[in-house]
Enzyme design. Structure first.
Site, short mmCIF file in Angstrom:
data_model
loop_
_atom_site.label_atom_id
_atom_site.label_comp_id
_atom_site.label_asym_id
_atom_site.label_seq_id
_atom_site.Cartn_x
_atom_site.Cartn_y
_atom_site.Cartn_z
N ASP A 191 0.87 -1.17 0.00
CA ASP A 191 0.00 0.00 0.00
C ASP A 191 0.92 1.23 0.00
O ASP A 191 1.54 1.54 1.01
CB ASP A 191 -0.90 -0.04 1.24
CG ASP A 191 -1.85 1.14 1.32
OD1 ASP A 191 -1.60 2.16 0.65
OD2 ASP A 191 -2.84 1.06 2.07
N LYS A 216 -6.87 9.67 -2.05
CA LYS A 216 -5.93 10.54 -1.34
C LYS A 216 -5.14 11.39 -2.35
O LYS A 216 -5.71 12.22 -3.01
CB LYS A 216 -5.03 9.69 -0.45
CG LYS A 216 -5.79 8.65 0.40
CD LYS A 216 -6.69 9.27 1.45
CE LYS A 216 -7.66 8.27 2.07
NZ LYS A 216 -7.06 7.08 2.63
C1 PLP Z 1 -7.49 5.77 2.83
C2 PLP Z 1 -6.56 4.63 2.86
C3 PLP Z 1 -6.96 3.34 2.47
C4 PLP Z 1 -8.38 3.02 2.07
O1 PLP Z 1 -8.76 3.71 0.93
P1 PLP Z 1 -10.31 4.05 0.57
O2 PLP Z 1 -10.21 4.77 -0.72
O3 PLP Z 1 -10.84 4.89 1.69
O4 PLP Z 1 -11.02 2.74 0.48
C5 PLP Z 1 -6.02 2.33 2.50
N1 PLP Z 1 -4.74 2.56 2.88
C6 PLP Z 1 -4.32 3.78 3.27
C7 PLP Z 1 -2.91 3.97 3.69
C8 PLP Z 1 -5.20 4.86 3.28
O5 PLP Z 1 -4.78 6.07 3.67
#
Ligand code: PLP
Length: 403
Positions: A191, A216
């Site tokens: 991630d 984000k």
């Molecule tokens: C926001 C976030 C997610 C999840 O993403 P969504 O678009 O809200 O489903 C996963 N990992 C990290 C590090 C995040 O900041």
């Protein structure tokens, strides 16, 4: 006509046009149109057949030209070979995990993951994936010995990584972890939402799958929910697409268009945000109303050595800190004018949140303490505003935090 795209162009140049103007046709629009159609008609049965076999568009759940443009753009952003857009960051992570099982033609037996994962990912692994029979083993991935030992002992199918951790911004050595995973035949999923490709591009250093919450930094404007998976091997793409299309976790074309638009300015925004964050972190560390600052670009950060050695020279746009007078927390937050109390990250606006009552609300106080998250820890997601205005706002807040 030659394609108006050259992989030799600089990263910032490629991000402005990646995914656009394909295929080049005289009179093509400069920006990708929004294809709202769920259905595509065909001139003859051969074309119809080809579309249903995946060479063309047939039905919305299987693909959409606007989403394809975004997939080309995020492939370029992460220096991958293919990408899939999904409805959110969470569905991107789940699709990547399911893809590994699909490639193995059996359920995944063990996943090694960080102990301090993003909240919703912890829930996904603990309350869903584990119930289908996969053993989830967590460890401290900043600790080489613990990591090596855990991978060696458990022989996982997947090593799951996050860069950076939230909210303490711990830094892991992705190339080292990917090499350890490879030794036992495990796939690496990372991630990379908080780091962004400006800080590191994991597919170029051994990772198999990169996931993003495009909600984000890719979108950047807080107006679209979406996710992407980018891969290092084209052989992963059919399974990725098949799973996402079957489960229907597809990104809407309007969101795809918004995120594609965001991606064009992602390098500009994120570079500015990283620079602002570095200045704010340095300024906070010298402030007498601040007790501690967590920022991977500071020499005093516990993973500063890993950050300096493995990252691009930029250290992200999140900063966490503790007040010298923790009882002044409410006064600090309530007196801010520019900085917004909000629970997301990565937007152009500078935002503040308190992890104990926001991202880590679901943990018990003991679990939070074990992770080093006090009730008064403050997390900033630094935006693109003029840094002097952000600092002036924080300064007046800090003044109000004194007893
Ligand atoms: C926001 C976030 C997610 C999840 O993403 P969504 O678009 O809200 O489903 C996963 N990992 C990290 C590090 C995040 O900041």
């Amino acid at each position: 006509m030659a394609p108006r795209y050259n992989p030799k162009w600089d990263y910032e140049t490629r991000m402005v046009i990646a995914g656009e103007r394909q295929p080049p046709q005289p009179g093509s629009p400069t920006s990708t149109p929004l294809y709202s159609s769920t259905t595509y008609f065909h001139e003859n049965l051969a074309e119809f057949d080809a579309a249903l076999a995946g060479r063309g568009f047939a039905y919305g759940r299987n693909g959409n030209p606007t989403n394809t443009a975004l997939e080309l753009a995020v492939t370029a952003a992460e220096s991958g070979v293919g990408a899939l857009t999904t409805a959110s960051g969470m569905s991107a992570i789940y699709t990547a995990i399911l893809t590994v099982a699909h490639l193995l033609k059996r359920p995944t037996r063990t996943i090694v993951a960080p102990r301090d994962m993003y909240g919703a990912t912890t829930i996904l692994l603990r309350d869903f994936v584990a119930h289908y029979g996969t053993i989830i083993v967590t460890c401290d991935m900043t600790n080489r010995d613990e990591l090596t030992q855990t991978i060696h002992t458990h022989q996982p199918d997947i090593v799951y990584i996050e860069q950076f951790s939230n909210p303490l911004l711990r830094v892991v050595d992705v190339a080292y972890i990917a090499a350890c995973a490879q030794k036992v035949g495990a796939r690496t999923i990372i991630d990379n939402t908080i780091a962004t490709p400006i800080v590191q591009q994991p597919l170029t250093i051994g990772a198999d799958f990169v996931c993003h919450s495009a909600t984000k930094y890719f979108s950047g404007h807080g107006d679209s929910t979406g996710g992407v998976v980018v891969v290092a091997d084209e052989a992963f793409m059919p399974a990725l697409r098949h799973i996402n299309a079957t489960l229907g976790m597809v990104l809407g074309p309007y969101e795809a268009l918004q995120i594609l638009r965001g991606l064009k300015t992602m390098p500009l925004r994120v570079i500015r945000q990283c620079e602002n964050a570095m200045q704010i972190a340095q300024w906070l560390s010298a402030h007498q109303s601040v007790a501690t600052v967590h920022y991977p670009g500071l020499r005093c950060h516990q993973d500063a050595e890993t950050a300096q050695r493995t990252l691009s020279g930029r250290f992200g746009a999140m900063v966490s800190f503790e007040l010298a007078h923790p009882t002044g927390l409410r006064n600090f937050v309530d007196s801010l004018q520019l900085v917004l109390p909000a629970s997301t990250l990565g937007d152009i606006y500078t935002m503040v949140s308190i992890p104990a009552t926001a991202s880590h609300r679901g943990l018990t106080p003991e679990e939070r303490r074990a992770r080093g998250i006090s009730d008064s820890l403050i997390r900033l997601s630094v935006g693109i505003e003029n840094v002097d205005d952000i600092i002036a706002d924080l300064d007046s807040g800090l003044h109000q935090s004194k007893p």
